[in-house]
Design a protein around this motif. Sequence first.
Motif, mmCIF file in Angstrom:
data_model
loop_
_atom_site.group_PDB
_atom_site.id
_atom_site.type_symbol
_atom_site.label_atom_id
_atom_site.label_comp_id
_atom_site.label_asym_id
_atom_site.label_seq_id
_atom_site.Cartn_x
_atom_site.Cartn_y
_atom_site.Cartn_z
ATOM 1 N N GLY A 1 -101.482 56.609 47.122
ATOM 2 C CA GLY A 1 -101.164 57.332 45.891
ATOM 3 C C GLY A 1 -102.355 57.949 45.180
ATOM 4 N N ILE A 2 -103.574 57.696 45.669
ATOM 5 C CA ILE A 2 -104.758 58.187 44.953
ATOM 6 C C ILE A 2 -105.554 59.199 45.752
ATOM 7 C CG2 ILE A 2 -104.987 56.045 43.635
ATOM 8 C CD1 ILE A 2 -107.215 55.195 45.527
ATOM 9 N N ARG A 3 -104.955 59.773 46.766
ATOM 10 C CA ARG A 3 -105.692 60.683 47.642
ATOM 11 C C ARG A 3 -105.273 62.141 47.481
ATOM 12 N NH1 ARG A 3 -106.033 57.036 53.233
ATOM 13 N NH2 ARG A 3 -107.247 55.328 52.323
ATOM 14 N N GLY A 4 -104.685 62.491 46.370
ATOM 15 C CA GLY A 4 -104.331 63.880 46.130
ATOM 16 C C GLY A 4 -103.053 64.329 46.804
ATOM 17 N N HIS A 5 -102.272 63.398 47.348
ATOM 18 C CA HIS A 5 -101.010 63.764 47.983
ATOM 19 C C HIS A 5 -99.933 63.975 46.924
ATOM 20 C CE1 HIS A 5 -102.925 62.684 51.672
ATOM 21 N NE2 HIS A 5 -102.923 61.384 51.436
ATOM 22 N N THR A 6 -98.908 64.740 47.269
ATOM 23 C CA THR A 6 -97.732 64.806 46.409
ATOM 24 C C THR A 6 -97.056 63.435 46.416
ATOM 25 O OG1 THR A 6 -96.219 65.433 48.192
ATOM 26 C CG2 THR A 6 -97.389 67.234 47.041
ATOM 27 N N SER A 7 -96.173 63.217 45.457
ATOM 28 C CA SER A 7 -95.488 61.924 45.377
ATOM 29 C C SER A 7 -94.657 61.654 46.624
ATOM 30 C CB SER A 7 -94.593 61.890 44.138
ATOM 31 O OG SER A 7 -95.368 61.972 42.955
ATOM 32 N N LEU A 8 -93.985 62.695 47.127
ATOM 33 C CA LEU A 8 -93.156 62.500 48.315
ATOM 34 C C LEU A 8 -94.020 62.221 49.543
ATOM 35 C CD1 LEU A 8 -90.380 62.395 49.549
ATOM 36 C CD2 LEU A 8 -90.452 64.894 49.836
ATOM 37 N N GLU A 9 -95.115 62.931 49.691
ATOM 38 C CA GLU A 9 -96.004 62.663 50.826
ATOM 39 C C GLU A 9 -96.588 61.259 50.732
ATOM 40 O OE1 GLU A 9 -100.014 64.285 53.130
ATOM 41 O OE2 GLU A 9 -98.942 65.603 51.751
ATOM 42 N N ALA A 10 -96.972 60.835 49.514
ATOM 43 C CA ALA A 10 -97.512 59.483 49.343
ATOM 44 C C ALA A 10 -96.481 58.441 49.763
ATOM 45 C CB ALA A 10 -97.931 59.268 47.899
ATOM 46 N N LEU A 11 -95.207 58.678 49.422
ATOM 47 C CA LEU A 11 -94.149 57.740 49.803
ATOM 48 C C LEU A 11 -93.954 57.734 51.315
ATOM 49 C CD1 LEU A 11 -91.879 55.786 49.146
ATOM 50 C CD2 LEU A 11 -90.402 57.763 48.656
ATOM 51 N N MET A 12 -93.960 58.903 51.915
ATOM 52 C CA MET A 12 -93.810 58.977 53.365
ATOM 53 C C MET A 12 -94.961 58.276 54.066
ATOM 54 S SD MET A 12 -92.421 62.914 53.759
ATOM 55 C CE MET A 12 -92.383 62.847 55.548
ATOM 56 N N HIS B 1 -89.689 39.365 44.344
ATOM 57 C CA HIS B 1 -89.121 39.478 45.684
ATOM 58 C C HIS B 1 -89.615 40.784 46.302
ATOM 59 C CE1 HIS B 1 -86.214 39.873 48.940
ATOM 60 N NE2 HIS B 1 -85.917 38.600 48.766
ATOM 61 N N PRO B 2 -89.942 40.773 47.611
ATOM 62 C CA PRO B 2 -90.453 42.005 48.233
ATOM 63 C C PRO B 2 -89.563 43.216 48.013
ATOM 64 C CG PRO B 2 -90.701 40.161 49.730
ATOM 65 C CD PRO B 2 -89.922 39.648 48.553
ATOM 66 N N PHE B 3 -88.244 43.035 48.067
ATOM 67 C CA PHE B 3 -87.358 44.182 47.930
ATOM 68 C C PHE B 3 -87.396 44.745 46.508
ATOM 69 C CE2 PHE B 3 -84.603 42.176 51.493
ATOM 70 C CZ PHE B 3 -85.586 42.497 52.413
ATOM 71 N N THR B 4 -87.545 43.873 45.528
ATOM 72 C CA THR B 4 -87.692 44.337 44.144
ATOM 73 C C THR B 4 -88.972 45.139 43.994
ATOM 74 O OG1 THR B 4 -86.497 42.411 43.289
ATOM 75 C CG2 THR B 4 -87.900 43.604 41.735
ATOM 76 N N GLU B 5 -90.037 44.649 44.586
ATOM 77 C CA GLU B 5 -91.327 45.340 44.538
ATOM 78 C C GLU B 5 -91.241 46.701 45.218
ATOM 79 O OE1 GLU B 5 -94.829 43.455 46.537
ATOM 80 O OE2 GLU B 5 -95.405 43.100 44.452
ATOM 81 N N TRP B 6 -90.610 46.751 46.384
ATOM 82 C CA TRP B 6 -90.482 48.011 47.111
ATOM 83 C C TRP B 6 -89.615 49.001 46.342
ATOM 84 C CZ3 TRP B 6 -89.376 45.792 52.696
ATOM 85 C CH2 TRP B 6 -90.508 45.070 53.114
ATOM 86 N N LEU B 7 -88.539 48.507 45.737
ATOM 87 C CA LEU B 7 -87.677 49.392 44.944
ATOM 88 C C LEU B 7 -88.458 50.027 43.796
ATOM 89 C CD1 LEU B 7 -84.350 47.366 44.816
ATOM 90 C CD2 LEU B 7 -84.607 49.698 45.694
ATOM 91 N N ASP B 8 -89.304 49.252 43.152
ATOM 92 C CA ASP B 8 -90.109 49.780 42.045
ATOM 93 C C ASP B 8 -91.062 50.873 42.537
ATOM 94 O OD1 ASP B 8 -88.892 48.035 40.306
ATOM 95 O OD2 ASP B 8 -90.519 46.569 40.307
ATOM 96 N N ILE B 9 -91.705 50.637 43.679
ATOM 97 C CA ILE B 9 -92.650 51.606 44.228
ATOM 98 C C ILE B 9 -91.923 52.888 44.628
ATOM 99 C CG2 ILE B 9 -94.198 52.096 46.167
ATOM 100 C CD1 ILE B 9 -94.907 49.073 46.144
ATOM 101 N N VAL B 10 -90.812 52.737 45.345
ATOM 102 C CA VAL B 10 -90.059 53.901 45.811
ATOM 103 C C VAL B 10 -89.517 54.698 44.628
ATOM 104 C CG1 VAL B 10 -87.999 54.638 47.067
ATOM 105 C CG2 VAL B 10 -89.477 52.871 48.033
ATOM 106 N N THR B 11 -88.986 54.005 43.620
ATOM 107 C CA THR B 11 -88.446 54.689 42.444
ATOM 108 C C THR B 11 -89.515 55.523 41.753
ATOM 109 O OG1 THR B 11 -86.769 52.983 42.083
ATOM 110 C CG2 THR B 11 -87.360 54.345 40.192
ATOM 111 N N ALA B 12 -90.709 54.953 41.588
ATOM 112 C CA ALA B 12 -91.795 55.687 40.931
ATOM 113 C C ALA B 12 -92.182 56.927 41.729
ATOM 114 C CB ALA B 12 -93.005 54.772 40.754
ATOM 115 N N ARG B 13 -92.245 56.807 43.050
ATOM 116 C CA ARG B 13 -92.604 57.959 43.886
ATOM 117 C C ARG B 13 -91.512 59.022 43.852
ATOM 118 N NH1 ARG B 13 -96.854 55.921 43.545
ATOM 119 N NH2 ARG B 13 -98.222 55.117 45.196
#
Length: 215
Positions: free
Chosen positions: A76-87, A122-134
Amino acid sequence: MARQVRAEQTRATIITAAADLFDRQGYESTSLSDIVEHARVTKGALYFHFAAKEDLAHAILEGQSATCRRLARDTGIRGHTSLEALMRLTFCIARMSAEDPVLRAGLRLATGGTRPRPPLSHPFTEWLDIVTARLLGAVQEADVHPDVDIDVVAHSLVCFFVGTRVVGRSRESVARQPRRTAEMWQILIRGLVPVTRRARYLSLAARLEREIAPV
């Protein structure tokens, strides 16, 4: 200092051995004696670091969480778009899962009902938060349709990614995961990304598979 380093190395060895066994034969089917033998340590060394098997499971979930948060931060800190960072994040996890038994065991523990101790999420809660933000960032950047339901898409993406790995575990080599991740994104991109930007991200999915696939 040398003693502390040796203790940390022994702890890491035990965690890796436990993760490998939990991944291959399951948490319930693995005994502490199995872990001692696989790690090639004494029972005293194991009990010095972990009082029970549950402590090992928690340590594995902690390690998985730390790795995923680091990858999310790095992508997320390398200048990528949000979608590219998620991918890139999903491809990195797919690649590292082929190499790191802690990530594989963490997924098996999470899908098997093992719950981490607070304050670890829980890992899935953590992943949901990351994906939602992206995804929210991707909508703001016009890379995702503005009328999508972010919560639904985030939930579906996490289920898609986790489900692909769970099914793949019993059907094919873990080295196949980057290919499956690319297939996942080819489907998602066609439904989420505006036509004018679709070709860019379809091309990116193919490139990431080539870059990150295990050698």
